[in-house]
Design a protein around this motif. Structure first.
Motif, PDB file in Angstrom:
ATOM      1  N   ILE B 260      -1.437  -0.953  -7.038  1.00 23.96           N
ATOM      2  CA  ILE B 260      -0.907  -0.775  -5.688  1.00 23.96           C
ATOM      3  C   ILE B 260      -1.745   0.268  -4.963  1.00 23.96           C
ATOM      4  O   ILE B 260      -1.988   1.360  -5.496  1.00 23.96           O
ATOM      5  N   ASP B 264       0.265   2.179   0.078  1.00 15.34           N
ATOM      6  CA  ASP B 264       1.491   1.383  -0.047  1.00 15.34           C
ATOM      7  C   ASP B 264       2.501   2.007  -0.999  1.00 15.34           C
ATOM      8  O   ASP B 264       3.653   1.591  -1.046  1.00 15.34           O
ATOM      9  N   GLN B 265       2.056   3.017  -1.769  1.00 13.17           N
ATOM     10  CA  GLN B 265       2.892   3.475  -2.874  1.00 13.17           C
ATOM     11  C   GLN B 265       4.226   4.084  -2.448  1.00 13.17           C
ATOM     12  O   GLN B 265       5.205   3.975  -3.174  1.00 13.17           O
ATOM     13  N   ILE B 268       6.751   1.048  -0.707  1.00 13.94           N
ATOM     14  CA  ILE B 268       7.328  -0.061  -1.487  1.00 13.94           C
ATOM     15  C   ILE B 268       8.746   0.234  -1.955  1.00 13.94           C
ATOM     16  O   ILE B 268       9.465  -0.679  -2.328  1.00 13.94           O
ATOM     17  N   GLN B 274       7.197  -4.794   0.972  1.00 16.26           N
ATOM     18  CA  GLN B 274       6.387  -5.023  -0.204  1.00 16.26           C
ATOM     19  C   GLN B 274       4.998  -4.527   0.134  1.00 16.26           C
ATOM     20  O   GLN B 274       4.686  -4.315   1.295  1.00 16.26           O
ATOM     21  N   GLY B 275       4.188  -4.330  -0.887  1.00 15.29           N
ATOM     22  CA  GLY B 275       2.819  -3.934  -0.611  1.00 15.29           C
ATOM     23  C   GLY B 275       2.180  -5.003   0.256  1.00 15.29           C
ATOM     24  O   GLY B 275       2.484  -6.184   0.145  1.00 15.29           O
ATOM     25  N   THR B 280       1.087 -10.136  -2.542  1.00 13.07           N
ATOM     26  CA  THR B 280       2.538 -10.174  -2.433  1.00 13.07           C
ATOM     27  C   THR B 280       3.029 -11.363  -1.634  1.00 13.07           C
ATOM     28  O   THR B 280       4.145 -11.801  -1.803  1.00 13.07           O
TER      29      THR B 280
END
Lengths: 126, 325
Positions: B260, B264-265, B268, B274-275, B280
């Motif tokens: 990831i 995006d961490q 999420i 979602q990433g 995804t």
């Protein structure tokens, strides 16, 4: 097989009763029906089933109350009752057990898994 | 001459007595006035302050009574008005929240009842209760079943999250075995992993004492992490590990998926996120699994995080206190 065994299904939804009719029929079990919690007690008294599948959300008298009524009757109290309720809310299982249910299954259940549970109870009582 | 001196001495004595008496009287009067004024200011201020404290604590029932016809009287009046306003808003909020809860409870039943029938009949058909099914029909029937189950999962997720947000989900605490919890999750995903030819392993320190918490909800959090790992990993392995110290258990799920991006961490863990990116888009999911896991972990007083580098897999971890009393 177990054609002599009778299951009382307490369920207000016709579709669900049909599923159980087909499921239990395929396993050679006889099914009798009650549509609400009041009828559950009268049918249990008149027909003495070997096991009761009890829906919890029922009209008139809910499944918890119906279970308490059946378990209060000394002639009926040994009949195992499996509670079937909509999606497990935390606390539902405990409520079912407090009411006297012997087992608990959350809807939607897999018919296969339910049948396995029923047969497990019937085998214990042989 | 002597008489004159005596007379002026008398006059002096008399004036001194007057001066002292006046000074004393002035002093006493100042004290009395000060006391009266402070009493008429401090008492109402105290009362208003106490009232405000009660309002802050959520008690809108009483009014503050200040008889003053000055700024303090007006202030008390305004406090009372604000209290009335707050009380009304508070009740409207409570009503709205109750309606929302009721709506969700009803929806839960209404959506599941027909789905229950669909999935039930489907399973009976697949089990051959209505006779043998032609081979050509088996795959479409299985697709119907798996999509039905997916729909059910989505409904469950949305309802779970809504219940948590509405504060309706309370933890049902009990003793549980970490070992059994992990084995239960493993059992639930084993076949999913096998379908994708992924190896899955568990590592739990031996001889852990019983833990205390909401086993079902913690299992749900772990299951969401493992489910995600399987969903996003196409090759390699998933490792479920537990580390323990005196106070906390740390559950980790390591995968060999795409990883990831740093950007995006954080997001999420938010709902419906979602990433980004092509990976995804091709995966089914409500985007609620991590949000639910986060809420469950936080309700237990733990924390959840991810370590990942794009291209090098991801490790999701959460802590849970060993015993919540």
């Amino acid at each position: 097989m177990k054609t002599d065994k009778t299951i009382l299904v307490v369920e207000d939804q016709e579709d669900n009763r049909q599923i159980l009719r087909d499921l239990l029929g395929s396993a050679g079990l006889r099914m009798i029906e009650a549509h609400d919690g009041e009828e559950a007690l009268t049918v249990a008294q008149s027909q003495r089933p070997d096991l009761i599948l009890m829906d919890i959300q029922l009209p008139l008298v809910d499944g918890y109350e119906a279970t308490r009524n059946i378990k209060r009757d000394p002639e009926l109290k040994d009949i195992p009752i499996i509670a079937v309720t909509s999606y497990a809310l935390s606390g539902d299982e405990q409520k079912a057990r407090e009411a006297g249910c012997d087992a608990y299954m959350a809807k939607p259940y897999s018919p296969r898994a339910l049948l396995a549970r029923i047969e497990q109870f019937l085998d214990q009582r042989l | 001459m002597v008489n004159g001196v005596d007379a002026s001495r008398d006059t002096y004595e008399t004036s001194r007595v007057y001066v002292v008496a006046f000074a004393l009287a002035g002093f006493l009067l100042t004290l009395a006035l000060g006391y009266a004024i402070s009493w008429s200011i401090i008492k109402p201020v105290r009362e208003i302050d106490e009232r405000l404290n009660r309002i802050a604590a959520g008690d809108f029932s009483q009014k503050v009574v200040v008889a003053n016809r000055d700024e303090l009287g007006a202030l008390a009046q305004h406090v009372n008005l604000a209290c009335e306003e707050l009380k009304e808003l508070y009740q409207r909020l409570e009503d709205a929240s109750r309606h929302k809860s009721q709506f969700l409870a009803n929806m839960s039943h209404e959506l599941r009842t027909p789905l229950n029938a669909i999935l039930g009949f489907g399973e009976l058909m697949l089990d051959g209760v209505y006779g043998d099914i032609p081979d050509r029909m088996r795959t479409p029937l299985e697709r119907m079943q798996s999509n039905g189950k997916h729909l059910l999962g989505l409904i469950n997720d949305i309802l779970d999250l809504s219940k948590i947000e509405a504060g309706q989900l309370s933890l049902s605490l009990g003793d549980y075995s970490v070992d059994e919890l992990v084995r239960g999750v493993y059992g639930a995903v084993e076949s999913l992993a096998a379908e994708k030819k992924l190896a899955i392993s568990t590592r739990i320190p031996p001889g852990l004492p019983p833990a205390r918490g909401d086993e079902r909800r913690l299992a749900q959090a772990l299951l969401n992490l493992v489910g995600n790992a399987i969903k996003f990993t196409d090759k390699g392995e998933i490792a479920i590990e537990v580390a323990a110290n005196e106070e906390n258990y740390t559950f980790s799920v390591r995968d060999t998926g795409p990883g990831i991006a740093k950007a995006d961490q954080a997001k999420i863990f938010e709902e419906f996120r979602q990433g980004d990116g092509s990976i995804t888009k091709t995966k089914m999911g409500s985007g609620l699994g991590l949000a639910i896991a986060k809420r469950i972990v936080e309700m237990h007083g733990g924390r959840i995080w991810v370590d990942s580098n794009p291209g090098a897999g991801a490790t999701f971890s959460f802590t849970a206190p060993a015993r919540i009393e």
